[in-house]
Design a protein around this motif. Structure first.
Motif, PDB file in Angstrom:
ATOM      1  N   LEU A  87       0.838  -1.194   0.000  1.00  0.00           N
ATOM      2  CA  LEU A  87       0.000   0.000   0.000  1.00  0.00           C
ATOM      3  C   LEU A  87       0.874   1.245   0.000  1.00  0.00           C
ATOM      4  N   ASN A  88       1.949   1.227   0.781  1.00  0.00           N
ATOM      5  CA  ASN A  88       2.889   2.341   0.807  1.00  0.00           C
ATOM      6  C   ASN A  88       3.531   2.543  -0.570  1.00  0.00           C
ATOM      7  N   VAL A  89       3.941   1.454  -1.211  1.00  0.00           N
ATOM      8  CA  VAL A  89       4.507   1.543  -2.556  1.00  0.00           C
ATOM      9  C   VAL A  89       3.492   2.186  -3.500  1.00  0.00           C
ATOM     10  N   ALA A  90       2.256   1.738  -3.440  1.00  0.00           N
ATOM     11  CA  ALA A  90       1.232   2.218  -4.360  1.00  0.00           C
ATOM     12  C   ALA A  90       0.975   3.716  -4.205  1.00  0.00           C
ATOM     13  N   VAL A  91       0.869   4.189  -2.995  1.00  0.00           N
ATOM     14  CA  VAL A  91       0.502   5.596  -2.789  1.00  0.00           C
ATOM     15  C   VAL A  91       1.687   6.557  -2.896  1.00  0.00           C
ATOM     16  N   THR A  92       2.891   6.033  -3.006  1.00  0.00           N
ATOM     17  CA  THR A  92       4.056   6.919  -3.104  1.00  0.00           C
ATOM     18  C   THR A  92       4.680   6.933  -4.487  1.00  0.00           C
ATOM     19  N   ARG A  93       4.030   6.358  -5.500  1.00  0.00           N
ATOM     20  CA  ARG A  93       4.590   6.344  -6.871  1.00  0.00           C
ATOM     21  C   ARG A  93       4.286   7.627  -7.637  1.00  0.00           C
ATOM     22  N   GLY A  94       3.262   8.362  -7.250  1.00  0.00           N
ATOM     23  CA  GLY A  94       2.890   9.576  -7.964  1.00  0.00           C
ATOM     24  C   GLY A  94       3.565  10.806  -7.377  1.00  0.00           C
ATOM     25  N   ARG A  95       4.242  11.581  -8.228  1.00  0.00           N
ATOM     26  CA  ARG A  95       4.894  12.798  -7.750  1.00  0.00           C
ATOM     27  C   ARG A  95       3.901  13.924  -7.498  1.00  0.00           C
ATOM     28  N   LEU A  96       2.876  14.042  -8.333  1.00  0.00           N
ATOM     29  CA  LEU A  96       1.943  15.162  -8.232  1.00  0.00           C
ATOM     30  C   LEU A  96       0.551  14.758  -7.775  1.00  0.00           C
TER      31      LEU A  96
END
Length: 97
Positions: A87-96
């Motif tokens: 879940l952490n990986v998923a929500v931290t892939r987007g810069r904007l």
């Protein structure tokens, strides 16, 4: 996804899911949308170490647990969201966004 791709470009957007069957379905559906060539559609696991400007997360809720299971294991019906690391990986892939 196609609206966002139209605004920022396909290379800036990723659609991520935890499930292979859902990824295949998303790829098939997005293939028919203009401008979606080059859009990354893949798994959360393979997205580790990558970033895009925008990430759309596609999740599936698994079958509901019975009342006894729900009381004894409250996170059992969270499915993919129960894995904090992914879940952490998923929500931290987007810069904007």
């Amino acid at each position: 996804a196609s609206t966002l791709v139209g605004r920022v470009g396909a290379k800036s957007v990723a659609v991520l899911s935890w499930y292979n069957a859902q990824i295949a379905e998303l790829r098939e559906r997005l293939r028919s949308h203009p401008g979606c060539n080059g859009l990354h559609v893949g798994s959360v696991v393979t997205a580790q170490g990558s970033e895009w400007d925008y990430v759309l997360l596609s999740t599936v809720r698994n079958a509901e647990a019975n009342d006894q299971t729900r009381r004894s294991k409250p996170n059992v019906h969270l499915g993919c969201l129960a894995d904090r690391h992914l879940l952490n990986v998923a929500v931290t892939r987007g810069r904007l966004g």
